[in-house]
Design a protein around this motif. Structure first.
Motif, PDB file in Angstrom:
ATOM      1  N   THR A   1      67.906 -36.917  15.807  1.00 33.98           N
ATOM      2  CA  THR A   1      66.915 -36.014  16.383  1.00 33.98           C
ATOM      3  C   THR A   1      66.182 -36.685  17.540  1.00 33.98           C
ATOM      4  O   THR A   1      65.682 -37.811  17.414  1.00 33.98           O
ATOM      5  N   ASP A   2      66.104 -35.986  18.646  1.00 29.50           N
ATOM      6  CA  ASP A   2      65.418 -36.516  19.811  1.00 29.50           C
ATOM      7  C   ASP A   2      63.916 -36.588  19.564  1.00 29.50           C
ATOM      8  O   ASP A   2      63.343 -35.765  18.840  1.00 29.50           O
ATOM      9  N   LYS A   3      63.267 -37.555  20.207  1.00 29.53           N
ATOM     10  CA  LYS A   3      61.815 -37.716  20.062  1.00 29.53           C
ATOM     11  C   LYS A   3      61.071 -36.443  20.456  1.00 29.53           C
ATOM     12  O   LYS A   3      60.036 -36.114  19.884  1.00 29.53           O
ATOM     13  N   PHE A   4      61.598 -35.725  21.438  1.00 28.50           N
ATOM     14  CA  PHE A   4      60.941 -34.503  21.894  1.00 28.50           C
ATOM     15  C   PHE A   4      60.832 -33.486  20.763  1.00 28.50           C
ATOM     16  O   PHE A   4      59.766 -32.901  20.532  1.00 28.50           O
ATOM     17  N   TRP A   5      61.923 -33.283  20.028  1.00 30.97           N
ATOM     18  CA  TRP A   5      61.904 -32.291  18.961  1.00 30.97           C
ATOM     19  C   TRP A   5      61.093 -32.773  17.766  1.00 30.97           C
ATOM     20  O   TRP A   5      60.438 -31.961  17.091  1.00 30.97           O
ATOM     21  N   THR A   6      61.099 -34.059  17.521  1.00 34.85           N
ATOM     22  CA  THR A   6      60.226 -34.582  16.468  1.00 34.85           C
ATOM     23  C   THR A   6      58.767 -34.296  16.798  1.00 34.85           C
ATOM     24  O   THR A   6      57.986 -33.883  15.936  1.00 34.85           O
ATOM     25  N   ALA A   7      58.403 -34.488  18.065  1.00 36.12           N
ATOM     26  CA  ALA A   7      57.032 -34.209  18.494  1.00 36.12           C
ATOM     27  C   ALA A   7      56.715 -32.725  18.391  1.00 36.12           C
ATOM     28  O   ALA A   7      55.613 -32.351  17.975  1.00 36.12           O
ATOM     29  N   VAL A   8      57.661 -31.860  18.748  1.00 39.14           N
ATOM     30  CA  VAL A   8      57.432 -30.408  18.690  1.00 39.14           C
ATOM     31  C   VAL A   8      57.227 -29.958  17.250  1.00 39.14           C
ATOM     32  O   VAL A   8      56.277 -29.223  16.938  1.00 39.14           O
ATOM     33  N   TYR A   9      58.119 -30.368  16.351  1.00 36.23           N
ATOM     34  CA  TYR A   9      57.994 -29.974  14.949  1.00 36.23           C
ATOM     35  C   TYR A   9      56.670 -30.457  14.355  1.00 36.23           C
ATOM     36  O   TYR A   9      55.981 -29.713  13.637  1.00 36.23           O
ATOM     37  N   THR A  10      56.306 -31.701  14.680  1.00 41.72           N
ATOM     38  CA  THR A  10      55.064 -32.252  14.142  1.00 41.72           C
ATOM     39  C   THR A  10      53.844 -31.545  14.709  1.00 41.72           C
ATOM     40  O   THR A  10      52.860 -31.300  13.994  1.00 41.72           O
ATOM     41  N   ALA A  11      53.901 -31.176  15.981  1.00 43.14           N
ATOM     42  CA  ALA A  11      52.771 -30.485  16.612  1.00 43.14           C
ATOM     43  C   ALA A  11      52.553 -29.103  15.991  1.00 43.14           C
ATOM     44  O   ALA A  11      51.411 -28.691  15.746  1.00 43.14           O
ATOM     45  N   LEU A  12      53.622 -28.377  15.718  1.00 44.51           N
ATOM     46  CA  LEU A  12      53.498 -27.059  15.095  1.00 44.51           C
ATOM     47  C   LEU A  12      52.945 -27.183  13.679  1.00 44.51           C
ATOM     48  O   LEU A  12      52.099 -26.393  13.262  1.00 44.51           O
ATOM     49  N   TRP A  13      53.429 -28.170  12.958  1.00 41.29           N
ATOM     50  CA  TRP A  13      52.911 -28.396  11.604  1.00 41.29           C
ATOM     51  C   TRP A  13      51.429 -28.776  11.645  1.00 41.29           C
ATOM     52  O   TRP A  13      50.625 -28.287  10.840  1.00 41.29           O
ATOM     53  N   SER A  14      51.051 -29.622  12.594  1.00 33.16           N
ATOM     54  CA  SER A  14      49.672 -30.080  12.692  1.00 33.16           C
ATOM     55  C   SER A  14      48.724 -28.954  13.094  1.00 33.16           C
ATOM     56  O   SER A  14      47.566 -28.927  12.669  1.00 33.16           O
ATOM     57  N   ALA A  15      49.203 -28.024  13.919  1.00 35.17           N
ATOM     58  CA  ALA A  15      48.360 -26.886  14.307  1.00 35.17           C
ATOM     59  C   ALA A  15      47.944 -26.086  13.088  1.00 35.17           C
ATOM     60  O   ALA A  15      46.788 -25.635  12.973  1.00 35.17           O
ATOM     61  N   SER A  16      48.864 -25.898  12.147  1.00 37.40           N
ATOM     62  CA  SER A  16      48.531 -25.188  10.910  1.00 37.40           C
ATOM     63  C   SER A  16      47.568 -25.996  10.050  1.00 37.40           C
ATOM     64  O   SER A  16      46.644 -25.447   9.442  1.00 37.40           O
ATOM     65  N   ALA A  17      47.773 -27.323  10.007  1.00 33.09           N
ATOM     66  CA  ALA A  17      46.875 -28.173   9.223  1.00 33.09           C
ATOM     67  C   ALA A  17      45.439 -28.077   9.734  1.00 33.09           C
ATOM     68  O   ALA A  17      44.489 -28.170   8.950  1.00 33.09           O
ATOM     69  N   GLY A  18      45.272 -27.869  11.032  1.00 29.77           N
ATOM     70  CA  GLY A  18      43.931 -27.741  11.589  1.00 29.77           C
ATOM     71  C   GLY A  18      43.186 -26.507  11.130  1.00 29.77           C
ATOM     72  O   GLY A  18      41.961 -26.434  11.243  1.00 29.77           O
ATOM     73  N   LEU A  19      43.914 -25.513  10.615  1.00 26.62           N
ATOM     74  CA  LEU A  19      43.272 -24.295  10.111  1.00 26.62           C
ATOM     75  C   LEU A  19      42.779 -24.428   8.683  1.00 26.62           C
ATOM     76  O   LEU A  19      42.027 -23.579   8.213  1.00 26.62           O
ATOM     77  N   VAL A  20      43.214 -25.484   7.979  1.00 26.17           N
ATOM     78  CA  VAL A  20      43.000 -25.545   6.530  1.00 26.17           C
ATOM     79  C   VAL A  20      41.686 -26.211   6.148  1.00 26.17           C
ATOM     80  O   VAL A  20      40.887 -25.647   5.394  1.00 26.17           O
ATOM     81  N   ALA A  21      41.456 -27.428   6.632  1.00 20.73           N
ATOM     82  CA  ALA A  21      40.410 -28.275   6.064  1.00 20.73           C
ATOM     83  C   ALA A  21      39.007 -27.708   6.240  1.00 20.73           C
ATOM     84  O   ALA A  21      38.207 -27.692   5.294  1.00 20.73           O
ATOM     85  N   SER A  22      38.671 -27.241   7.430  1.00 17.83           N
ATOM     86  CA  SER A  22      37.299 -26.789   7.688  1.00 17.83           C
ATOM     87  C   SER A  22      36.888 -25.605   6.799  1.00 17.83           C
ATOM     88  O   SER A  22      35.861 -25.668   6.117  1.00 17.83           O
ATOM     89  N   PRO A  23      37.652 -24.499   6.772  1.00 16.42           N
ATOM     90  CA  PRO A  23      37.239 -23.399   5.889  1.00 16.42           C
ATOM     91  C   PRO A  23      37.254 -23.796   4.423  1.00 16.42           C
ATOM     92  O   PRO A  23      36.432 -23.313   3.638  1.00 16.42           O
ATOM     93  N   LEU A  24      38.158 -24.673   4.033  1.00 17.03           N
ATOM     94  CA  LEU A  24      38.252 -25.059   2.632  1.00 17.03           C
ATOM     95  C   LEU A  24      37.015 -25.828   2.181  1.00 17.03           C
ATOM     96  O   LEU A  24      36.463 -25.565   1.103  1.00 17.03           O
ATOM     97  N   ILE A  25      36.562 -26.789   3.004  1.00 16.91           N
ATOM     98  CA  ILE A  25      35.356 -27.542   2.650  1.00 16.91           C
ATOM     99  C   ILE A  25      34.139 -26.621   2.637  1.00 16.91           C
ATOM    100  O   ILE A  25      33.281 -26.704   1.744  1.00 16.91           O
ATOM    101  N   CYS A  26      34.065 -25.721   3.612  1.00 13.49           N
ATOM    102  CA  CYS A  26      32.922 -24.803   3.666  1.00 13.49           C
ATOM    103  C   CYS A  26      32.896 -23.866   2.460  1.00 13.49           C
ATOM    104  O   CYS A  26      31.833 -23.602   1.889  1.00 13.49           O
ATOM    105  N   ILE A  27      34.057 -23.358   2.064  1.00 10.03           N
ATOM    106  CA  ILE A  27      34.121 -22.473   0.896  1.00 10.03           C
ATOM    107  C   ILE A  27      33.661 -23.206  -0.356  1.00 10.03           C
ATOM    108  O   ILE A  27      32.908 -22.664  -1.180  1.00 10.03           O
ATOM    109  N   SER A  28      34.069 -24.446  -0.511  1.00 13.15           N
ATOM    110  CA  SER A  28      33.732 -25.195  -1.726  1.00 13.15           C
ATOM    111  C   SER A  28      32.247 -25.504  -1.820  1.00 13.15           C
ATOM    112  O   SER A  28      31.718 -25.678  -2.926  1.00 13.15           O
ATOM    113  N   GLN A  29      31.541 -25.590  -0.688  1.00  9.52           N
ATOM    114  CA  GLN A  29      30.128 -25.955  -0.695  1.00  9.52           C
ATOM    115  C   GLN A  29      29.201 -24.777  -0.463  1.00  9.52           C
ATOM    116  O   GLN A  29      27.983 -24.965  -0.335  1.00  9.52           O
TER     117      GLN A  29
END
Length: 535
Positions: A375-403
């Motif tokens: 796998t080329d470095k470019f596609w590794t970066a693309v796959y990781t970036a898409l996954w990370s974009a979703s991760a950015g949606l999770v933590a903030s609302p989750l911590i706020c909901i819990s508190q």
């Protein structure tokens, strides 16, 4: 005395609407974020630094990888101790003093790590550093919640970005620092940054000394029980693979002691009038579900980053700086989604953002399982970036909901619990995943080795080509044949290891998918609940 002076000198506890001090057009609490962010970045990087520096440390301190395991183990133990103290420290000294104390411990622990002459003292120094680190990251969560009552999604987004960004950029930073004269630079460079942040935050944070005359006693029993079963957990993860799972006497002894201490700890904390950690918060369904979901999400996030770094830095033999550059787009996409959360998010859409983020992380983690040895470095970066974009949606609302709808004291206690449920699942998951990858890669290697027949024409053709290449570069026939054999064996092993990585990503995706139905069970606060409607 003006309004600001009265606000600063008043012995108020956890002010709901703290006064602000504009300076150069920026409010006091915005300066607090700028002063605290470097410490969050260091906290995120700190947990990864010693893993990446292991070969250098083991060589210089004349040790081995089995003794070295206790260095990150001491770091975990110190972090657990520091995180568990936040509620007691807040009630006795206030959040400001707890945070400053954590910074001082972290600073002197970092200095001691850089000066450590042997593995034993390095482990002790990492314990002190981890203790300070645990106090810092836990206190910051409570501080941000207090300082931004009208826009908590944005504050928690900044908190998450600091920690996660630090973890992602750690390979690049450590690669640069370890190229300097000594690996000890990875600890020395933390000292001036931490000392500067200590001075700044000591002036910016408002005093919040408690006003109670009768303060609850410290729960020594709870702390000893907590550290006891965590030590048993570390023994299991570090030694069960060597002793034998299910077969060795040591396995049953350590498991029995650890399980007993864990149950004793749970019962003690539930019924203790002044517990170290208020586990009675788990009686609230919203909090319990949020903590379980967060544990699954953090386990997946840190495990994926760990596997990706190992894939690029070890299996593909990228430079550490190159590894960091491949991960850099992931930082940009995560920062973008966190910024959108801070700008557009409201209390009413937190559940929706959480479900969308979890779904995206599951799909993204499964997509990463398509990465192979070519796998080329470019596609590794693309796959990781898409996954990370979703991760950015999770933590903030989750911590706020819990508190949501918690008192300041409950927020402090919940911050300790949530951070413990970050480091412990990440530590356990990371070690179990390492064991799984080793076993899975060995199984793939054996299967591939047994399927190779020495007189098969394709194999002979490849071997001859490799031998010819080495002979053209000056080796004689004997040396060229040996080099070719070793090269083909290394290639086969790397190919088997990548198969194991693919299986690991798939397991992580399935594990995180369990969090999605739990997210649907979360119930929002009623419309007339206290607190801002704005995120």
């Amino acid at each position: 005395m003006n309004v600001l002076s009265r606000a600063v000198h008043r012995p108020a506890k956890d002010p709901v609407h703290p006064q602000v001090l504009p300076w150069r057009g920026v409010q006091r609490r915005e300066w607090i974020v700028l002063a605290i962010m470097p410490t969050l970045l260091l906290a995120g990087m700190n947990s990864t630094f010693t893993d990446l520096a292991r070969p250098f440390v083991v060589n210089e301190l004349s040790s081995d990888r089995y003794r070295y395991q206790w260095v990150p183990g001491c770091t975990l133990l110190g972090s657990v101790a520091g995180m568990s103290l936040i509620a007691w420290a807040r009630n006795h000294f206030g959040l400001k003093k707890a945070y400053i104390t954590g910074l001082i411990l972290f600073m002197f622990g970092s200095l001691a790590c850089g000066l450590a002459p042997n593995m034993e003292l390095l482990g002790g120094a990492r314990f002190v550093q981890g203790w300070g680190n645990g106090m810092v990251v836990t206190t910051v969560l409570a501080v941000f919640w207090r300082e931004f009552p009208d826009h908590r999604d944005g504050a928690i987004a900044a908190y998450v970005l600091g920690l996660y960004f630090g973890r992602i950029v750690a390979p690049s930073v450590s690669g640069y620092l370890m190229n300097l004269p000594t690996w000890r630079t990875i600890f020395f460079f933390m000292v001036p940054i931490t000392s500067t942040c200590t001075v700044l935050t000591s002036h910016l944070l408002q005093p919040d000394e408690p006003r109670e005359e009768a303060l609850e006693p410290f729960d020594f029993e709870g702390l000893l029980l907590l550290l006891g079963w965590v030590v048993c957990l570390m023994f299991g993860l570090f030694r069960f693979q060597k002793w034998g799972w299910w077969t060795a006497n040591e396995f049953w002894i350590v498991s029995t002691i650890g399980g007993g201490l864990f149950v004793w700890f749970l019962l003690h904390e539930w019924f203790c009038p002044h517990p170290l950690l208020d586990l009675r918060l788990f009686g609230r369904l919203r909090f319990a579900l949020s903590v379980v979901i967060k544990a699954l999400a953090d386990l997946t996030f840190f495990s994926v980053i760990s596997v990706l770094v190992r894939y690029m830095a070890v299996t593909r033999d990228y430079e550490r700086v190159t590894t960091g550059m491949v991960l850099l787009p992931a930082v940009v996409t995560m920062a973008s989604t966190l910024a959108l959360t801070a700008w557009l998010g409201t209390r009413s859409d937190r559940k929706l953002r959480l479900i969308l983020g979890l779904t995206g992380m599951v799909v993204g983690t499964w997509t990463l399982s398509s990465i192979d040895l070519y796998t080329d470095k470019f596609w590794t970066a693309v796959y990781t970036a898409l996954w990370s974009a979703s991760a950015g949606l999770v933590a903030s609302p989750l911590i706020c909901i819990s508190q949501e709808d918690m008192s300041p004291a409950e927020v402090a206690s919940s911050a300790g619990i949530k951070n413990l449920m970050l480091v412990l699942p990440a530590f356990v998951g990371g070690n179990l995943l390492t064991i799984f990858i080793e076993r899975r890669s060995d199984a793939h290697f054996d299967a591939m080795r047994q399927s190779v027949t020495s007189n098969r024409p394709p194999l002979d053709d490849v071997r001859r080509d490799v031998v010819d290449y080495f002979m053209l570069n000056g080796l004689d026939v004997s040396d060229a044949t040996g080099q070719a054999r070793r090269l083909l064996a290394s290639y086969t092993h790397d190919y088997a290891t990548v198969f194991a990585y693919q299986s690991a990503f798939q397991i992580l995706a399935v594990t995180l998918a369990l969090a999605i139905p739990l997210a649907f069970l979360l119930r929002p606060l009623p419309a007339d609940a206290t607190g801002p409607q704005r995120g």
